[in-house]
Design a protein around this motif. Sequence first.
Motif, PDB file in Angstrom:
ATOM      1  N   GLY A 240     132.221   9.823   4.471  1.00 47.96           N
ATOM      2  CA  GLY A 240     130.951  10.323   4.998  1.00 47.96           C
ATOM      3  C   GLY A 240     130.489  11.587   4.311  1.00 47.96           C
ATOM      4  O   GLY A 240     129.288  11.867   4.241  1.00 47.96           O
ATOM      5  N   ASN A 241     131.437  12.373   3.775  1.00 46.50           N
ATOM      6  CA  ASN A 241     131.069  13.604   3.088  1.00 46.50           C
ATOM      7  C   ASN A 241     130.168  13.346   1.887  1.00 46.50           C
ATOM      8  O   ASN A 241     129.329  14.179   1.523  1.00 46.50           O
ATOM      9  CB  ASN A 241     132.331  14.345   2.620  1.00 46.50           C
ATOM     10  N   GLU A 242     130.351  12.185   1.241  1.00 44.50           N
ATOM     11  CA  GLU A 242     129.602  11.894   0.026  1.00 44.50           C
ATOM     12  C   GLU A 242     128.163  11.459   0.313  1.00 44.50           C
ATOM     13  O   GLU A 242     127.385  11.240  -0.622  1.00 44.50           O
ATOM     14  CB  GLU A 242     130.344  10.851  -0.789  1.00 44.50           C
ATOM     15  N   THR A 243     127.813  11.324   1.595  1.00 39.65           N
ATOM     16  CA  THR A 243     126.420  11.053   1.957  1.00 39.65           C
ATOM     17  C   THR A 243     125.494  12.108   1.375  1.00 39.65           C
ATOM     18  O   THR A 243     124.387  11.816   0.921  1.00 39.65           O
ATOM     19  CB  THR A 243     126.263  11.013   3.491  1.00 39.65           C
ATOM     20  N   TRP A 244     125.973  13.351   1.365  1.00 37.79           N
ATOM     21  CA  TRP A 244     125.134  14.460   0.881  1.00 37.79           C
ATOM     22  C   TRP A 244     124.880  14.370  -0.611  1.00 37.79           C
ATOM     23  O   TRP A 244     123.845  14.822  -1.094  1.00 37.79           O
ATOM     24  CB  TRP A 244     125.790  15.791   1.239  1.00 37.79           C
ATOM     25  N   LEU A 245     125.808  13.779  -1.359  1.00 38.31           N
ATOM     26  CA  LEU A 245     125.592  13.591  -2.795  1.00 38.31           C
ATOM     27  C   LEU A 245     124.441  12.630  -3.043  1.00 38.31           C
ATOM     28  O   LEU A 245     123.601  12.848  -3.921  1.00 38.31           O
ATOM     29  CB  LEU A 245     126.870  13.061  -3.451  1.00 38.31           C
ATOM     30  N   VAL A 246     124.383  11.573  -2.251  1.00 34.26           N
ATOM     31  CA  VAL A 246     123.293  10.603  -2.370  1.00 34.26           C
ATOM     32  C   VAL A 246     121.966  11.262  -2.013  1.00 34.26           C
ATOM     33  O   VAL A 246     120.950  11.067  -2.704  1.00 34.26           O
ATOM     34  CB  VAL A 246     123.556   9.385  -1.457  1.00 34.26           C
ATOM     35  N   LEU A 247     121.962  12.059  -0.933  1.00 31.49           N
ATOM     36  CA  LEU A 247     120.733  12.726  -0.519  1.00 31.49           C
ATOM     37  C   LEU A 247     120.270  13.720  -1.574  1.00 31.49           C
ATOM     38  O   LEU A 247     119.080  13.791  -1.901  1.00 31.49           O
ATOM     39  CB  LEU A 247     120.949  13.438   0.814  1.00 31.49           C
ATOM     40  N   GLY A 248     121.200  14.491  -2.140  1.00 31.72           N
ATOM     41  CA  GLY A 248     120.826  15.470  -3.154  1.00 31.72           C
ATOM     42  C   GLY A 248     120.303  14.821  -4.417  1.00 31.72           C
ATOM     43  O   GLY A 248     119.248  15.200  -4.938  1.00 31.72           O
ATOM     44  N   GLY A 249     121.011  13.811  -4.930  1.00 41.68           N
ATOM     45  CA  GLY A 249     120.572  13.131  -6.146  1.00 41.68           C
ATOM     46  C   GLY A 249     119.307  12.330  -5.946  1.00 41.68           C
ATOM     47  O   GLY A 249     118.381  12.387  -6.765  1.00 41.68           O
TER      48      GLY A 249
ATOM     49  N   TYR B 177     127.353  18.880   0.163  1.00 41.65           N
ATOM     50  CA  TYR B 177     128.284  18.025  -0.576  1.00 41.65           C
ATOM     51  C   TYR B 177     129.415  18.857  -1.180  1.00 41.65           C
ATOM     52  O   TYR B 177     130.590  18.473  -1.101  1.00 41.65           O
ATOM     53  CB  TYR B 177     127.569  17.258  -1.681  1.00 41.65           C
ATOM     54  N   ILE B 178     129.066  19.990  -1.781  1.00 36.87           N
ATOM     55  CA  ILE B 178     130.067  20.821  -2.453  1.00 36.87           C
ATOM     56  C   ILE B 178     131.170  21.237  -1.483  1.00 36.87           C
ATOM     57  O   ILE B 178     132.361  21.124  -1.787  1.00 36.87           O
ATOM     58  CB  ILE B 178     129.400  22.058  -3.078  1.00 36.87           C
ATOM     59  N   VAL B 179     130.789  21.726  -0.321  1.00 39.62           N
ATOM     60  CA  VAL B 179     131.803  22.256   0.593  1.00 39.62           C
ATOM     61  C   VAL B 179     132.523  21.144   1.362  1.00 39.62           C
ATOM     62  O   VAL B 179     133.704  21.277   1.683  1.00 39.62           O
ATOM     63  CB  VAL B 179     131.195  23.276   1.583  1.00 39.62           C
ATOM     64  N   MET B 180     131.829  20.028   1.629  1.00 36.44           N
ATOM     65  CA  MET B 180     132.445  18.987   2.444  1.00 36.44           C
ATOM     66  C   MET B 180     133.260  18.012   1.605  1.00 36.44           C
ATOM     67  O   MET B 180     134.326  17.563   2.030  1.00 36.44           O
ATOM     68  CB  MET B 180     131.380  18.265   3.259  1.00 36.44           C
ATOM     69  N   ASP B 181     132.777  17.664   0.436  1.00 38.42           N
ATOM     70  CA  ASP B 181     133.591  16.827  -0.435  1.00 38.42           C
ATOM     71  C   ASP B 181     134.530  17.684  -1.260  1.00 38.42           C
ATOM     72  O   ASP B 181     135.534  17.190  -1.788  1.00 38.42           O
ATOM     73  CB  ASP B 181     132.703  15.982  -1.356  1.00 38.42           C
TER      74      ASP B 181
ATOM     75  N   PRO C 167     118.767  15.529  10.499  1.00 35.66           N
ATOM     76  CA  PRO C 167     119.402  15.806  11.793  1.00 35.66           C
ATOM     77  C   PRO C 167     120.375  14.714  12.232  1.00 35.66           C
ATOM     78  O   PRO C 167     121.403  15.015  12.846  1.00 35.66           O
ATOM     79  CB  PRO C 167     118.206  15.894  12.759  1.00 35.66           C
ATOM     80  N   ILE C 168     120.067  13.445  11.903  1.00 31.28           N
ATOM     81  CA  ILE C 168     120.986  12.364  12.254  1.00 31.28           C
ATOM     82  C   ILE C 168     122.297  12.508  11.485  1.00 31.28           C
ATOM     83  O   ILE C 168     123.396  12.366  12.051  1.00 31.28           O
ATOM     84  CB  ILE C 168     120.329  10.996  11.961  1.00 31.28           C
ATOM     85  N   ILE C 169     122.207  12.801  10.182  1.00 30.35           N
ATOM     86  CA  ILE C 169     123.411  12.989   9.372  1.00 30.35           C
ATOM     87  C   ILE C 169     124.231  14.154   9.903  1.00 30.35           C
ATOM     88  O   ILE C 169     125.460  14.072  10.039  1.00 30.35           O
ATOM     89  CB  ILE C 169     123.043  13.209   7.898  1.00 30.35           C
ATOM     90  N   LEU C 170     123.547  15.267  10.196  1.00 28.91           N
ATOM     91  CA  LEU C 170     124.251  16.435  10.724  1.00 28.91           C
ATOM     92  C   LEU C 170     124.920  16.119  12.058  1.00 28.91           C
ATOM     93  O   LEU C 170     126.050  16.557  12.318  1.00 28.91           O
ATOM     94  CB  LEU C 170     123.276  17.597  10.895  1.00 28.91           C
ATOM     95  N   ALA C 171     124.234  15.337  12.896  1.00 29.80           N
ATOM     96  CA  ALA C 171     124.771  15.017  14.224  1.00 29.80           C
ATOM     97  C   ALA C 171     126.023  14.150  14.121  1.00 29.80           C
ATOM     98  O   ALA C 171     127.049  14.454  14.754  1.00 29.80           O
ATOM     99  CB  ALA C 171     123.705  14.321  15.068  1.00 29.80           C
ATOM    100  N   TYR C 172     125.973  13.081  13.328  1.00 25.89           N
ATOM    101  CA  TYR C 172     127.158  12.221  13.277  1.00 25.89           C
ATOM    102  C   TYR C 172     128.289  12.886  12.501  1.00 25.89           C
ATOM    103  O   TYR C 172     129.471  12.639  12.780  1.00 25.89           O
ATOM    104  CB  TYR C 172     126.836  10.822  12.743  1.00 25.89           C
ATOM    105  N   THR C 173     127.954  13.749  11.551  1.00 26.45           N
ATOM    106  CA  THR C 173     128.996  14.489  10.845  1.00 26.45           C
ATOM    107  C   THR C 173     129.699  15.455  11.786  1.00 26.45           C
ATOM    108  O   THR C 173     130.935  15.523  11.831  1.00 26.45           O
ATOM    109  CB  THR C 173     128.399  15.262   9.654  1.00 26.45           C
TER     110      THR C 173
END
Length: 337
Positions: A59-68, A23-27, A313-319
């Motif tokens: 889509g970058n903010e997907t990682w924020l949801v996963l982390g929180g 999230y940090i690097v992508m958002d 892996p799905i998130i990484l693939a579509y990203t």
Amino acid sequence: MAGLPIDIAVLWAFIIAFAVFMYIVMDGFDLGLGMLFPMFPKKEDRDVMMNSIAPVWDGNETWLVLGGGGLMAAFPLAFAVVMPAIYTPIIAMLIGLIFRGVAFEFRWRTQSERNRWDVAFAGGSLLAALAQGVALGAILQGIHVEGRHYAGGWWDWLTPFSILTGCAVVAGYGLLGATWLVMKTTGELREHAYRLSWWLLVATLIAIVAVSLATPFLQADYWRRWFEWPNILFTAPIPIAVAAITLLLLKSLANKQDYRPFVLSLVLFAITYAGLGVSMFPYIVPQSITIWQAAAPANSLSFMLVGVAILVPIILAYTAWAYWVFRGKVDPSSGYH
């Protein structure tokens, strides 16, 4: 926690750390791009800047949801202690993200009020970045815990150190945004982004040095971990790596390369993030609660791990696919409307 396999608790800690880093690097670069809006007053330049992140920013903010969400599920005690300590910066971050998200859509729908939405986009980006840095500083400086509860005050998060880390994150995100523009744009916009990258790199390095010098004085354990023998043998490579990457980054900017400045900026973030992990591990709430004390039951962690093994892996693939499809320079004559 008795009976909890050490490996699965640590594995979950690394999963959450990975999600937060992504999230940090992508958002981070699109927050940085938003903060740089006032530096590019031309409407045409701002349109190109928006178009450079339009396919990927949400889509970058997907990682924020996963982390929180992962922190709440895998380490509920840590979530229950940390959140009350940083409610204010977290709420400020969410307000900033809402402002920039709404502004992103509405600035394309109106001509008469576009400048107002540009201000909202830049202000929301700045607020979100600053709040994230303040929250990081508030956690790193330590949280007052008694028993299994947060026992601090409402304003404990606001200290000179948390303000310093807030400014550091703003500078770092600005560097990511500027080098992203170098990679994605052409012409005068790209040249201006190069010039900004120099200044933002200097600001980021000053911030890294300032935070690095201040952190060991926050907790005695931080000092021992970084400077006492033989720990220094394992921690010394981190500042050496920062210096090496900085030299490469300076060279890439001097040679006006397109992709390397952004990639090296990401590497610089990764190294400093690793340094943060060195300071905190094995605590998930610094100097108060360890990973194993905060972890959910082993059965719950194992059950959730199956879902994460499928989801990540799905998130990484579509990203990766999205970034591959929209690779290359932005065409100023086309884009998001």
